[in-house]
Design an enzyme around this catalytic site. Structure first.
Site, PDB file in Angstrom:
ATOM      1  N   LYS A   1       0.815  -1.207   0.000  1.00  0.00           N
ATOM      2  CA  LYS A   1       0.000   0.000   0.000  1.00  0.00           C
ATOM      3  C   LYS A   1       0.857   1.269   0.000  1.00  0.00           C
ATOM      4  CE  LYS A   1      -1.535   0.512   4.166  1.00  0.00           C
ATOM      5  NZ  LYS A   1      -1.578   1.693   5.033  1.00  0.00           N
ATOM      6  N   THR A   2       1.871   1.291   0.848  1.00  0.00           N
ATOM      7  CA  THR A   2       2.740   2.469   0.915  1.00  0.00           C
ATOM      8  C   THR A   2       3.480   2.657  -0.404  1.00  0.00           C
ATOM      9  OG1 THR A   2       3.058   1.879   3.216  1.00  0.00           O
ATOM     10  CG2 THR A   2       4.438   3.624   2.346  1.00  0.00           C
TER      11      THR A   2
ATOM     12  N   ASP B   1      -4.337   8.004   2.948  1.00  0.00           N
ATOM     13  CA  ASP B   1      -3.941   6.669   3.395  1.00  0.00           C
ATOM     14  C   ASP B   1      -4.871   6.229   4.533  1.00  0.00           C
ATOM     15  OD1 ASP B   1      -2.542   4.368   3.685  1.00  0.00           O
ATOM     16  OD2 ASP B   1      -0.790   5.267   4.654  1.00  0.00           O
ATOM     17  N   GLU B   2      -4.965   4.940   4.773  1.00  0.00           N
ATOM     18  CA  GLU B   2      -5.809   4.402   5.859  1.00  0.00           C
ATOM     19  C   GLU B   2      -7.220   4.994   5.805  1.00  0.00           C
ATOM     20  OE1 GLU B   2      -4.623   2.018   7.563  1.00  0.00           O
ATOM     21  OE2 GLU B   2      -2.470   2.288   7.886  1.00  0.00           O
TER      22      GLU B   2
ATOM     23  N   GLN C   1      -9.224  -3.640   8.246  1.00  0.00           N
ATOM     24  CA  GLN C   1      -8.335  -3.067   9.254  1.00  0.00           C
ATOM     25  C   GLN C   1      -8.918  -1.822   9.910  1.00  0.00           C
ATOM     26  OE1 GLN C   1      -3.968  -3.238   8.501  1.00  0.00           O
ATOM     27  NE2 GLN C   1      -4.576  -3.798   6.430  1.00  0.00           N
TER      28      GLN C   1
ATOM     29  N   ARG D   1       0.756  -8.156  11.342  1.00  0.00           N
ATOM     30  CA  ARG D   1       1.973  -7.351  11.498  1.00  0.00           C
ATOM     31  C   ARG D   1       3.219  -8.211  11.291  1.00  0.00           C
ATOM     32  NH1 ARG D   1       0.342  -3.640   9.740  1.00  0.00           N
ATOM     33  NH2 ARG D   1      -1.465  -4.970   9.414  1.00  0.00           N
TER      34      ARG D   1
END
Length: 715
Positions: free
Chosen positions: A31-32, A217-218, A248, A594
């Site tokens: 994603k980043t 983002d997010e 998430q 994670r």
DNA sequence: GGCGTTTTCATTTGT
DNA sequence: TGAAAACGCC
């Protein structure tokens, strides 16, 4: 621009121009990478100037990282680019524009603690009983109202019962007090830009022109005000690119609205939607565990992560007798990473779980770092010094004034303060005005002198703001206040710690000044009030990291421990109404994903509350949602012996660090499940060595050393 | 009226 | 266990 580092879907998301883009990006799906490439693509290929790009990230640290990664990709000056959190972007806008709304441009940002103090003050001023009207619950109600975009007016006619009626009065008075203090709380930081855009359309136009492309983002964790902010900036040009994962979404409790992501198309019209389902982070077993958990949820968009990574280790299950034993077992596990402590993180549901683990790590001399809990800038001694700085900058800040009017003690107690407040409210525009009329306040002679000295000190340093370095002002003020003497004369460990923290704080201001040479104290205050522990986190040091699952969002670790998997704790269960089991499950999903290599889930069969005696617990229902075949049960105790006495003695009288690694052929060992046995064969060396052991019931087992958790009876 | 001491009571999660 | 509120002494 070279996009060969991207997979097919990532590339499509980056190259899509002309439509709103929503990227469903599963955990660990790059994603980043997509976000940074998208920004670089806009600059390099579309020719968009960096200053016309707005990118909103979840933490300041993420913003910094994104900035430097974009810089590497585009190789040109991007210092004008706007990357930051919602709160920091909003604060930047307000520093320029807030005079339109009747605040001054050096307004103060109140954190939760300050805001609670203000609620309390308001309740007192309204002559309400603090026991009937709890500040905390009313603060929460105010915050919830704001996150739902409900203004004071909205509650005017909803005052059926006593509590609602009082809520309206408190909310109203709280907002008035904030304005009197020239201060905003965290929620207002998001609301005031909306007010600005609404009341001053030319300002909205200005920022629409400035932010020609908006990236978020997010996105699954945006709340109503954040959505409105993005929507008002982007709904006209529709140059919007959001990335998120509904699985998430873990901030529902603070107003995050999962429908923002699920209804993206309804909001922005025809859009391009891309799904990233290849995971590059974790092993297949981890993904399988995560999937079997989160797929139990009903309200989610359909997607399933896959990976080319191998199946990897099983999910290790740790069972402990109680919370202390759990801490001890976690320590044993951490010990295996002694020289690479940054490869392991310990995650938990609530901050209060950290202490007992911290205690164990400290006793054993394992370096660790705790994120969250009481933050550095929330410490009492730091907040005291900060209050002095705030009062210099903003002479209307009542919360800071009341915090330090008698710190260090100068003989102005509760009743003197009441008299000062009464006088201040009726006559003055700022606390410094009081300097001219001290004799008119009904105070004792000693108190008058104290107040005069105190305000004189504030006035003196205020006059230096424009020409002296902030760090010098603060340093010299601390000297005037004789804080060193105040702390060091107490000669307790705690007071020495506090003084050291103040020194560290001073060093922090100096560092800020080096990084921001043109800055002043106002900017410094803003920076630290929006800083979180994660932003200060150094992830390259050889230290174990401890944090809540919430804090771990967006991060990755080779190995993780998830502690306290007990029903009631994780998932947390408080009341019957506001429990959100699906959000708890997503939280567990976030925790599991994670990890790159190994996951250790841990529960204790009893746990202490408030340091009392242990209370029997039940194993978390989430453990049962993971298929048994991918769980390693080797660390589960089948016997019910009480280990406490044992390990207490070991820790007191012997060095536990040399108690392992001494197994040779013919050693006698004990296994938690299989009992005593004799080592027949050792294949390989170290933690990964495979041991062949014949147990007393004649059962022969092959065990991997690092998972077997053997006790050595005879080496 | 101020200040040190005792008692009470609380824990989700965080900008 | 630890911080904030209530208490009671100077």
């Amino acid at each position: 621009m070279d996009l060969t580092n991207l997979n097919k879907n990532q590339k499509k998301a980056v190259e899509k121009i002309g439509l709103p883009v929503l990227v469903f990006a599963g955990a660990g799906s790059g994603k980043t990478r997509v976000l940074t490439y998208k920004i670089a693509y806009l600059i390099n290929e579309i020719g968009l100037p960096p200053e016309n790009i707005l990118a909103v990230t979840f933490t300041n640290k993420a913003a910094q990282e994104m900035k430097s990664r974009v810089f590497e990709l585009v190789n040109q000056d991007i210092s004008g680019i706007n990357i930051g959190t919602f709160h920091s972007i909003s604060a930047q806008i307000l520093r320029r524009e807030i005079h339109n709304l009747g605040f001054s441009n050096s307004f103060t940002i109140y954190d939760q603690q300050d805001s609670r103090s203000l609620v309390k003050k308001v309740i007192k001023n309204l002559n309400l009983d603090l026991k009937q009207i709890e500040p905390k619950s009313f603060q929460t109600r105010i915050s919830n109202a704001k996150n739902s975009l409900l203004s004071v007016e909205h509650f005017k006619n909803f005052s059926d019962n006593y509590s609602d009626k009082k809520f309206y009065e408190i909310y109203k008075s709280y907002q008035e007090e904030l304005k009197n203090c020239d201060s905003l709380d965290f929620d207002d930081l998001l609301l005031l830009p909306l007010k600005l855009f609404k009341e001053f359309p030319d300002r909205l136009q200005k920022y629409r022109n400035k932010f020609q492309y908006v990236l978020v983002d997010e996105y699954q964790d945006t709340n109503k005000p954040q959505f409105e902010f993005i929507y008002s900036l982007a709904n006209e040009h529709k140059n919007i690119f959001v990335v998120g994962d509904d699985d998430q979404s873990i901030y529902g409790w603070r107003g995050a609205d999962i429908s923002n992501i699920l209804n993206f198309r309804e909001a922005f019209g025809e859009s391009h939607i891309e799904k990233l389902e290849q995971n590059y982070r974790s092993t297949n077993n981890i993904l399988q565990a995560a999937w079997s958990v989160v797929s139990k949820n009903t309200n989610r968009s359909e997607k399933k992560l896959w990976t080319e990574n191998g199946s990897g280790d099983l999910i290790n299950l740790l069972e402990s007798f109680d919370d202390r034993h759990e801490a001890k077992q976690i320590y044993n596990l951490v010990l295996k990473f002694k020289n690479n402590l940054n490869e392991i993180a310990i995650l938990y549901r609530t901050n209060s779980q950290s202490r007992i683990i911290e205690d164990r790590l400290r006793i054993e001399n394992i370096p660790y770092q705790i994120i969250g809990g009481v933050k550095f800038y929330d410490r009492k001694e730091i907040k005291d010094v900060l209050a002095y700085i705030r009062l210099l900058v903003n002479n209307n800040d009542s919360i800071s004034f009341e915090r330090i009017i008698n710190f260090p003690p100068r003989g102005i107690g509760k009743s003197s303060l009441e008299k000062i407040n009464e006088f201040y409210l009726t006559t003055s525009n700022s606390y410094l005005d009081l300097l001219n009329s001290i004799n008119e306040i009904n105070l004792g002679q000693k108190q008058k002198v104290s107040l005069n000295d105190f305000l004189g000190l504030i006035k003196k340093y205020k006059s230096e703001i424009d020409f002296k370095k902030g760090s010098e002002i603060v340093k010299s003020m601390i000297q005037d206040l004789q804080l060193e003497n105040y702390y060091l004369k107490q000669k307790t460990d705690e007071s020495i710690d506090r003084w050291n923290n103040i020194q560290e704080f001073l060093a922090g201001i100096e560092e800020f000044e080096i990084n921001n040479p043109e800055s002043n104290l106002v900017e410094y205050l803003e920076e630290i009030s929006l800083l979180t522990d994660i932003d200060r986190w150094n992830d390259s040091e050889n230290r174990v990291t401890l944090m809540t699952v919430h804090s771990s969002k967006g991060l990755e670790f080779d190995n993780i421990v998830i502690a306290g998997l007990e029903d009631g704790l994780f998932p947390i269960i408080r009341s019957f109404e506001d429990d959100n089991i699906e959000e708890e499950r997503r939280l567990f999903y976030v925790a599991l994903t994670r990890a790159k290599k190994s996951v250790n889930i841990s529960y204790a069969k009893s746990r202490r509350q408030f340091g009392g005696s242990p209370i029997i617990t039940t194993k978390s229902r989430f453990i049962k949602e993971i298929p048994e075949k991918i769980i390693n049960y080797n660390l589960v105790h089948k016997k019910t012996n009480h280990p406490t006495d044992n390990y207490r003695k070991i820790n007191k009288f012997s060095n536990p660090r040399n108690s392992s690694n001494e197994i040779v052929v013919n050693s006698l060992v004990e296994h938690k499940v299989f009992g005593k046995g004799k080592v027949l064969k050792i294949e390989g060396i170290g933690d990964n060595s495979k041991l062949t052991i014949k147990f007393y019931n004649n059962v022969v087992k092959k065990l991997i050393y690092k998972y077997a958790n053997l006790t050595i009876i005879k080496g």
